[in-house]
Design an enzyme around this catalytic site. Structure first.
Site, mmCIF file in Angstrom:
data_model
loop_
_atom_site.group_PDB
_atom_site.id
_atom_site.type_symbol
_atom_site.label_atom_id
_atom_site.label_comp_id
_atom_site.label_asym_id
_atom_site.label_seq_id
_atom_site.Cartn_x
_atom_site.Cartn_y
_atom_site.Cartn_z
ATOM 1 N N ASN A 46 78.765 17.020 41.433
ATOM 2 C CA ASN A 46 78.737 18.479 42.035
ATOM 3 C C ASN A 46 79.054 18.518 43.269
ATOM 4 O O ASN A 46 79.031 17.807 44.146
ATOM 5 C CB ASN A 46 77.402 19.000 41.603
ATOM 6 C CG ASN A 46 77.479 20.505 41.939
ATOM 7 O OD1 ASN A 46 77.925 21.445 41.140
ATOM 8 N ND2 ASN A 46 77.046 20.901 43.118
ATOM 9 N N TRP A 90 70.211 23.270 50.299
ATOM 10 C CA TRP A 90 70.658 23.891 49.085
ATOM 11 C C TRP A 90 69.533 24.555 48.585
ATOM 12 O O TRP A 90 68.318 24.211 48.553
ATOM 13 C CB TRP A 90 70.984 22.522 48.208
ATOM 14 C CG TRP A 90 70.204 21.328 48.357
ATOM 15 C CD1 TRP A 90 69.006 21.146 47.992
ATOM 16 C CD2 TRP A 90 70.704 20.032 48.417
ATOM 17 N NE1 TRP A 90 68.580 19.975 48.253
ATOM 18 C CE2 TRP A 90 69.554 19.235 48.158
ATOM 19 C CE3 TRP A 90 71.860 19.550 48.346
ATOM 20 C CZ2 TRP A 90 69.620 17.908 48.313
ATOM 21 C CZ3 TRP A 90 72.054 17.995 48.733
ATOM 22 C CH2 TRP A 90 70.988 17.195 48.765
ATOM 23 N N ASP A 144 72.750 35.466 58.486
ATOM 24 C CA ASP A 144 73.021 35.263 57.147
ATOM 25 C C ASP A 144 73.946 36.206 56.340
ATOM 26 O O ASP A 144 74.047 36.938 57.070
ATOM 27 C CB ASP A 144 71.940 34.858 56.058
ATOM 28 C CG ASP A 144 72.001 33.502 55.335
ATOM 29 O OD1 ASP A 144 73.040 33.421 54.633
ATOM 30 O OD2 ASP A 144 71.047 32.641 55.446
#
Ligand SMILES: Cc1cc2nc3c(=O)[nH]c(=O)nc-3n(C[C@H](O)[C@H](O)[C@H](O)COP(=O)(O)O)c2cc1C
Length: 494
Positions: free
Chosen positions: A183, A201, A296
């Site tokens: 991945n 993650w 963010d």
């Protein structure tokens, strides 16, 4: 042909008039980010910026830094070497049409086969540009004197209240220890010191799932982080691919050339041979550290939370490496164009699952998942709700906070047109639904992180079967004949 290096892509941007070179030395602590923020917010996404002399605490870095390289529709197309990303969407449509699949699962596997059939399979090589220079770290040491460390890479502090410097465009390579499936995802990394970072993650992402498998086995997890190379790699790493569709195969399909993979020097993983930097290392089961705050995608700071720690065992790089980065924050930002390209490229796959689907858009105000506009060819009662529920069950579309469904004659890329339909065509109680679903980890609004409510609006015309007893009114439009006459008259006057 595909880009053989990130530098070649930067050159292509310059030739297309899409790049501004900044030769003045500029600080990596906020100033480059402030410059990039202005650029990203200028009409159409501004230009890509190449800072030739980024300063790290006042000292020039030996690596230049590129930012906003995919921050417009034109640059996104240049990154994928097409005139328009809809070309890729058409290719996918052709593959899917080769043998019409009967459901989404079959569609994805057909897409996978199609990708295999094309030039997607990676090749394995022994020599790699990304290993022209190799710095290994001794086990247990916190620094390597005279060697290159994270402190020498021009990593940005993006926003004033960020917890530190963050690597914002890392392509994080992991492998499932059981199935061996690879991945690649983009998960930001907060720099803790010369050799360790956070590994952000989120719980729903594949990297986190791979991590879980290693933790259960109590085995050290090898992780390789690539920066740069063909921009198709980074795009593939951000794209919400369904489980089992390998990003490296997908990148090979996008670039119409197999990705060449080389073995890492200190861990058992392979990475694309032509990237600019590789950070090799591992995550230790059970080990976490507070990560954040970070300005963010949501436009707000995300709070400090515990995330795994990434320990570097080596840094390898090209001699002429360029450090690619981005910043996220109040939209519009560069990431909007990455998300937009994903939606456009995968539209045929969505259409396969929802034959009534005409078009789909995720406007920048919704920072990906918060707002989804869908147009459909409506045939039967409650069809809009069926589409909403289907989307909420599909991969990362599960995070969609508000879904607005409109009729086929509404342009979903025109937010004002969609809002007009929403306001005009809905009786809020009758035409809305609220459901429970997983929420994006970054969403600060839900009372409990990772779970929340999601709302759908059916802004299509209503049918009798939907409890609407009257004739639905016709939209006011001028006749074609009158328009033609006005065109003629205006031409004469003008
Ligand atoms: C600039 C940028 C930064 C991102 N940062 C993160 C992050 O820190 N953590 C995360 O889980 N996802 C992040 N994402 C989103 C993931 O890359 C994206 O959801 C991807 O599809 C995940 O891949 P996966 O499904 O293979 O895990 C970021 C995306 C972009 C464009």
């Amino acid at each position: 042909m595909a880009y053989s290096s990130f530098a070649q892509f930067v050159q292509a941007l310059e030739q297309a008039g899409e790049l501004t070179r900044v030769s003045t030395p500029v600080e990596t602590d906020l100033i480059i980010a402030a410059w990039a923020d202005r650029e990203m917010k200028s009409p159409g996404g501004g230009k890509a910026l190449l800072f030739e002399q980024p300063l790290i605490e006042g000292k020039p870095s030996k690596f230049p830094l590129a930012i906003n390289t995919m921050g417009s529709q034109r640059r996104m197309a240049l990154a994928l070497k097409v005139e328009n990303v809809d070309e890729i969407s058409r290719e996918i449509q052709l593959i899917l049409k080769a043998k019409p699949p009967t459901d989404l699962r079959e569609g994805w596997s057909l897409l996978k086969q199609g990708i295999h059939l094309l030039h997607a399979r990676p090749k394995h090589v022994k020599d790699a540009a990304c290993q022209e220079v190799v710095h290994r770290f001794a086990e247990g040491s916190t620094s390597a004197s005279g060697e290159l460390t994270l402190r020498d890479i021009p990593i940005l502090k993006c926003w004033p209240k960020d917890g530190g410097k963050f690597v914002t465009l890392p392509n994080v390579h992991t492998r499932d220890p059981e199935s061996g499936a690879r991945n690649v995802g983009v998960y930001r990394m907060q720099v803790y010191d010369e050799r360790t970072t956070g590994m952000h993650w989120q719980v729903h992402k594949v990297g986190a799932r791979h991590g879980q498998r290693y933790y259960q086995r109590n085995e050290r997890m090898p992780v390789a982080v690539c920066l740069g190379g063909d921009p198709a790699y980074t795009f593939a790493a951000t794209a919400p691919l369904p489980d089992g569709l390998d990003e490296i195969l997908f990148a090979g399909f996008l670039r119409k050339k197999s990705v060449e993979l080389v073995s890492c020097k200190t861990i058992d993983l392979e990475v694309p041979a032509d990237v600019d930097f590789v950070l090799e290392g591992y995550v230790q089961p059970g080990e976490t550290r507070p990560e954040g705050p970070f300005g963010d995608h949501t436009g707000f700071y995300t709070a400090v939370e515990d995330y795994p720690i990434f320990h570097l065992t080596a840094i390898t790089h090209r001699r002429d490496a360029i450090y690619p980065t981005t910043i996220v924050g109040i939209p519009p930002m560069e990431d909007f164009y990455l998300g937009d390209a994903s939606v456009r490229i995968f539209l045929p796959v969505f259409k396969m699952n929802f034959p009534e689907l005409v078009d789909m858009a995720l406007p920048p105000e919704g920072v990906f998942h918060n707002l989804v506009f869908v147009s459909i060819r409506k045939q039967y009662p409650y069809q809009a709700f069926k589409v909403m529920h289907g989307l909420w069950g599909m991969g990362q579309m599960m995070f969609s906070k508000y879904i607005v469904v409109v009729d086929e004659d509404c342009d979903v890329h025109n937010t004002s047109e969609v809002l007009f339909r929403l306001c005009a065509n809905t009786d809020p109680q009758r035409d809305s639904t609220i459901i429970k679903n997983p929420s994006d980890s970054l969403d600060h609004a839900p009372s409990t992180q990772n779970v929340g409510s999601h709302m759908g609006f059916d802004a299509t015309r209503k049918l009798r079967g939907e409890g609407y007893p009257r004739e639905w009114p016709e939209l006011v439009r001028m006749s074609d004949e009158a328009q033609r006459l006005v065109d003629q008259l205006r031409n004469k006057t003008g």
